[in-house]
Design a protein around this motif. Sequence first.
Motif, PDB file in Angstrom:
ATOM      1  N   VAL A 150      29.093   5.515  43.123  1.00 20.91           N
ATOM      2  CA  VAL A 150      29.172   5.874  41.701  1.00 20.91           C
ATOM      3  C   VAL A 150      28.444   4.822  40.857  1.00 20.91           C
ATOM      4  O   VAL A 150      27.712   5.166  39.917  1.00 20.91           O
ATOM      5  N   LEU A 151      28.615   3.551  41.199  1.00 19.19           N
ATOM      6  CA  LEU A 151      27.917   2.477  40.485  1.00 19.19           C
ATOM      7  C   LEU A 151      26.408   2.651  40.587  1.00 19.19           C
ATOM      8  O   LEU A 151      25.682   2.553  39.592  1.00 19.19           O
ATOM      9  N   ARG A 152      25.925   2.950  41.783  1.00 17.22           N
ATOM     10  CA  ARG A 152      24.482   3.111  41.988  1.00 17.22           C
ATOM     11  C   ARG A 152      23.958   4.315  41.206  1.00 17.22           C
ATOM     12  O   ARG A 152      22.903   4.257  40.592  1.00 17.22           O
ATOM     13  N   GLN A 153      24.706   5.415  41.225  1.00 24.67           N
ATOM     14  CA  GLN A 153      24.298   6.584  40.458  1.00 24.67           C
ATOM     15  C   GLN A 153      24.288   6.274  38.962  1.00 24.67           C
ATOM     16  O   GLN A 153      23.393   6.695  38.238  1.00 24.67           O
ATOM     17  N   GLY A 154      25.286   5.518  38.511  1.00 26.62           N
ATOM     18  CA  GLY A 154      25.345   5.143  37.102  1.00 26.62           C
ATOM     19  C   GLY A 154      24.178   4.274  36.696  1.00 26.62           C
ATOM     20  O   GLY A 154      23.601   4.443  35.619  1.00 26.62           O
ATOM     21  N   LEU A 155      23.817   3.342  37.555  1.00 23.32           N
ATOM     22  CA  LEU A 155      22.686   2.461  37.259  1.00 23.32           C
ATOM     23  C   LEU A 155      21.379   3.236  37.185  1.00 23.32           C
ATOM     24  O   LEU A 155      20.527   2.960  36.347  1.00 23.32           O
ATOM     25  N   SER A 156      21.217   4.200  38.079  1.00 23.52           N
ATOM     26  CA  SER A 156      19.972   4.964  38.107  1.00 23.52           C
ATOM     27  C   SER A 156      19.955   6.058  37.036  1.00 23.52           C
ATOM     28  O   SER A 156      18.899   6.568  36.695  1.00 23.52           O
ATOM     29  N   GLY A 157      21.144   6.422  36.541  1.00 28.98           N
ATOM     30  CA  GLY A 157      21.220   7.494  35.551  1.00 28.98           C
ATOM     31  C   GLY A 157      21.057   8.877  36.164  1.00 28.98           C
ATOM     32  O   GLY A 157      20.861   9.857  35.457  1.00 28.98           O
ATOM     33  N   PRO A 209      19.161  -3.297  32.081  1.00 34.90           N
ATOM     34  CA  PRO A 209      18.077  -4.284  31.972  1.00 34.90           C
ATOM     35  C   PRO A 209      17.944  -5.178  33.217  1.00 34.90           C
ATOM     36  O   PRO A 209      16.844  -5.531  33.622  1.00 34.90           O
ATOM     37  N   VAL A 210      19.066  -5.488  33.818  1.00 36.37           N
ATOM     38  CA  VAL A 210      19.031  -6.320  35.034  1.00 36.37           C
ATOM     39  C   VAL A 210      18.361  -5.547  36.166  1.00 36.37           C
ATOM     40  O   VAL A 210      17.550  -6.092  36.915  1.00 36.37           O
ATOM     41  N   PHE A 211      18.674  -4.247  36.272  1.00 37.12           N
ATOM     42  CA  PHE A 211      18.176  -3.453  37.384  1.00 37.12           C
ATOM     43  C   PHE A 211      16.810  -2.826  37.109  1.00 37.12           C
ATOM     44  O   PHE A 211      16.358  -1.990  37.884  1.00 37.12           O
ATOM     45  N   ALA A 212      16.146  -3.269  36.044  1.00 39.73           N
ATOM     46  CA  ALA A 212      14.760  -2.882  35.839  1.00 39.73           C
ATOM     47  C   ALA A 212      13.873  -3.650  36.816  1.00 39.73           C
ATOM     48  O   ALA A 212      12.723  -3.279  37.032  1.00 39.73           O
ATOM     49  N   ARG A 213      14.410  -4.721  37.409  1.00 40.95           N
ATOM     50  CA  ARG A 213      13.656  -5.534  38.369  1.00 40.95           C
ATOM     51  C   ARG A 213      13.949  -5.061  39.794  1.00 40.95           C
ATOM     52  O   ARG A 213      15.115  -4.906  40.178  1.00 40.95           O
ATOM     53  N   PRO A 214      12.910  -4.839  40.602  1.00 43.18           N
ATOM     54  CA  PRO A 214      13.118  -4.408  41.992  1.00 43.18           C
ATOM     55  C   PRO A 214      14.011  -5.352  42.802  1.00 43.18           C
ATOM     56  O   PRO A 214      14.767  -4.894  43.657  1.00 43.18           O
ATOM     57  N   ALA A 215      13.964  -6.649  42.526  1.00 46.73           N
ATOM     58  CA  ALA A 215      14.782  -7.611  43.284  1.00 46.73           C
ATOM     59  C   ALA A 215      16.273  -7.338  43.081  1.00 46.73           C
ATOM     60  O   ALA A 215      17.077  -7.510  44.005  1.00 46.73           O
ATOM     61  N   ALA A 216      16.651  -6.902  41.885  1.00 45.57           N
ATOM     62  CA  ALA A 216      18.055  -6.602  41.611  1.00 45.57           C
ATOM     63  C   ALA A 216      18.507  -5.391  42.418  1.00 45.57           C
ATOM     64  O   ALA A 216      19.620  -5.353  42.934  1.00 45.57           O
ATOM     65  N   TRP A 217      17.624  -4.366  42.521  1.00 41.90           N
ATOM     66  CA  TRP A 217      17.956  -3.190  43.334  1.00 41.90           C
ATOM     67  C   TRP A 217      18.118  -3.579  44.799  1.00 41.90           C
ATOM     68  O   TRP A 217      18.987  -3.065  45.499  1.00 41.90           O
ATOM     69  N   ARG A 218      17.235  -4.476  45.274  1.00 36.13           N
ATOM     70  CA  ARG A 218      17.344  -4.917  46.674  1.00 36.13           C
ATOM     71  C   ARG A 218      18.681  -5.602  46.911  1.00 36.13           C
ATOM     72  O   ARG A 218      19.337  -5.374  47.923  1.00 36.13           O
ATOM     73  N   ALA A 219      19.096  -6.442  45.970  1.00 34.50           N
ATOM     74  CA  ALA A 219      20.381  -7.137  46.103  1.00 34.50           C
ATOM     75  C   ALA A 219      21.531  -6.138  46.069  1.00 34.50           C
ATOM     76  O   ALA A 219      22.490  -6.246  46.856  1.00 34.50           O
ATOM     77  N   LEU A 220      21.463  -5.144  45.182  1.00 32.25           N
ATOM     78  CA  LEU A 220      22.509  -4.119  45.109  1.00 32.25           C
ATOM     79  C   LEU A 220      22.574  -3.324  46.408  1.00 32.25           C
ATOM     80  O   LEU A 220      23.652  -3.114  46.966  1.00 32.25           O
ATOM     81  N   ASP A 221      21.401  -2.879  46.899  1.00 37.36           N
ATOM     82  CA  ASP A 221      21.377  -2.118  48.145  1.00 37.36           C
ATOM     83  C   ASP A 221      21.905  -2.957  49.311  1.00 37.36           C
ATOM     84  O   ASP A 221      22.633  -2.443  50.166  1.00 37.36           O
TER      85      ASP A 221
END
Length: 197
Positions: A25-32, A168-180
């Motif tokens: 749910v968090l990931r879906q929320g971040l991606s919209g 804004p934090v997850f506009a950076r690919p590195a943040a997505w990598r850390a989340l994944d």
Amino acid sequence: MQAAISGFALGLSLILAIGAQNAFVLRQGLSGAHVFAVCLLCALSDAVLIAAGVAGFGSLTAALPGLEAAMRWLGAGFLLCYGARTLYSAWRGGESLRAGVAAGSLRAALLTCLALTWLNPHVYLDTVVLLGAVSAQYDNRLGFALGAMSASVVFFFTLGYGARALAPVFARPAAWRALDLGIGLTMWAIAAKLITG
């Protein structure tokens, strides 16, 4: 009123911990992507499980001991596969918030959400058995159930739509990598816990 407040408090405490469903749910929320549908499906699933628990469905798992083991192994297998896919995404990198929005159909999101919810044996222990057992202490079991269901609605929609504050934090690919990476490791840790009992 006391039963509803108790149901809300217990229901909220059971879903606050980060787990496979919450991470999704968090990931879906971040991606919209498909946020409303995913949050609604989670809340409706919880409502069905809570209603089953309050109605006494927990006795079925006691009568069929093999059911819990089958759900545990099925859930562990799904989490291992989903975790591997997420870890591969973290290793591959290159995803950003914009890429995340375009990724995944509504059907795929809802099927994943259903699997993360209904193949998790802990949801039966927590939501069905525990909430069902606690509800038996109240004369107003309906109020208790409605309180617990309300907690699910509040939690999932807050998580899904509140995640956008982190955009804004997850506009950076590195943040997505850390989340994944975090989600993948969480999935595998839950799977390992299911396998080891």
